[in-house]
Design a protein around this motif. Structure first.
Motif, PDB file in Angstrom:
ATOM      1  N   ILE A   1      12.357 -76.325 -17.382  1.00 64.55           N
ATOM      2  CA  ILE A   1      10.781 -76.018 -17.679  1.00 64.55           C
ATOM      3  C   ILE A   1      10.476 -75.159 -16.786  1.00 64.55           C
ATOM      4  O   ILE A   1      11.137 -74.812 -15.572  1.00 64.55           O
ATOM      5  CB  ILE A   1      10.257 -77.582 -18.204  1.00 64.55           C
ATOM      6  CG1 ILE A   1       9.789 -77.838 -17.120  1.00 64.55           C
ATOM      7  CG2 ILE A   1      10.506 -77.372 -19.721  1.00 64.55           C
ATOM      8  CD1 ILE A   1       8.806 -79.121 -17.028  1.00 64.55           C
ATOM      9  N   VAL A   2       9.454 -74.351 -16.703  1.00 57.47           N
ATOM     10  CA  VAL A   2       8.566 -73.751 -15.814  1.00 57.47           C
ATOM     11  C   VAL A   2       7.259 -74.021 -15.116  1.00 57.47           C
ATOM     12  O   VAL A   2       7.029 -74.910 -16.101  1.00 57.47           O
ATOM     13  CB  VAL A   2       8.076 -72.006 -16.777  1.00 57.47           C
ATOM     14  CG1 VAL A   2       7.478 -71.056 -15.084  1.00 57.47           C
ATOM     15  CG2 VAL A   2       8.712 -71.611 -17.534  1.00 57.47           C
ATOM     16  N   THR A   3       7.763 -74.154 -14.021  1.00 56.21           N
ATOM     17  CA  THR A   3       7.098 -75.393 -13.083  1.00 56.21           C
ATOM     18  C   THR A   3       5.696 -74.576 -12.335  1.00 56.21           C
ATOM     19  O   THR A   3       4.503 -75.007 -12.605  1.00 56.21           O
ATOM     20  CB  THR A   3       7.186 -75.905 -12.294  1.00 56.21           C
ATOM     21  OG1 THR A   3       8.391 -75.598 -11.680  1.00 56.21           O
ATOM     22  CG2 THR A   3       8.279 -77.708 -12.787  1.00 56.21           C
ATOM     23  N   GLY A   4       6.295 -73.010 -12.402  1.00 59.73           N
ATOM     24  CA  GLY A   4       4.284 -72.514 -11.919  1.00 59.73           C
ATOM     25  C   GLY A   4       5.484 -70.972 -11.365  1.00 59.73           C
ATOM     26  O   GLY A   4       6.554 -70.113 -11.800  1.00 59.73           O
ATOM     27  N   ILE A   5       4.517 -69.914 -11.365  1.00 62.97           N
ATOM     28  CA  ILE A   5       4.701 -67.995 -11.384  1.00 62.97           C
ATOM     29  C   ILE A   5       4.253 -67.666 -10.495  1.00 62.97           C
ATOM     30  O   ILE A   5       3.162 -67.919 -10.599  1.00 62.97           O
ATOM     31  CB  ILE A   5       4.634 -67.398 -12.744  1.00 62.97           C
ATOM     32  CG1 ILE A   5       5.515 -68.258 -13.786  1.00 62.97           C
ATOM     33  CG2 ILE A   5       5.079 -65.941 -12.569  1.00 62.97           C
ATOM     34  CD1 ILE A   5       4.266 -67.925 -15.094  1.00 62.97           C
TER      35      ILE A   5
END
Length: 75
Positions: free
Chosen positions: A47-51
């Protein structure tokens, strides 16, 4: 332009985080390839946790320590 440079992912199987360049992710998506955990190549549940714009922003969220020339996450 509001393009972000770095994407932080988390593997749901081994619970480890890793950072990828946004340009490499988009290149892989254009070639119809999927992203896997770099620690265990068979883990696809991520999963993406930050950009973020810079690596310093990514590292500000956690604590890191230099160990024999390598950066290790301690928290």
């Amino acid at each position: 332009m509001d393009s972000k440079e770095y994407i932080v992912y988390k593997c749901l199987n081994c619970n480890r985080s890793f950072i990828l360049l946004a340009s490499e992710v988009s290149h892989s998506e254009n070639e119809s390839k999927y992203i896997t955990c770099p620690y265990h190549g068979t883990h696809r549940k991520i999963i993406v946790t930050g950009i973020y714009d810079s690596v310093k922003e990514c590292m500000r969220e956690r604590s890191y320590k230099r160990d024999k020339g390598k950066m290790k996450q301690i928290k």
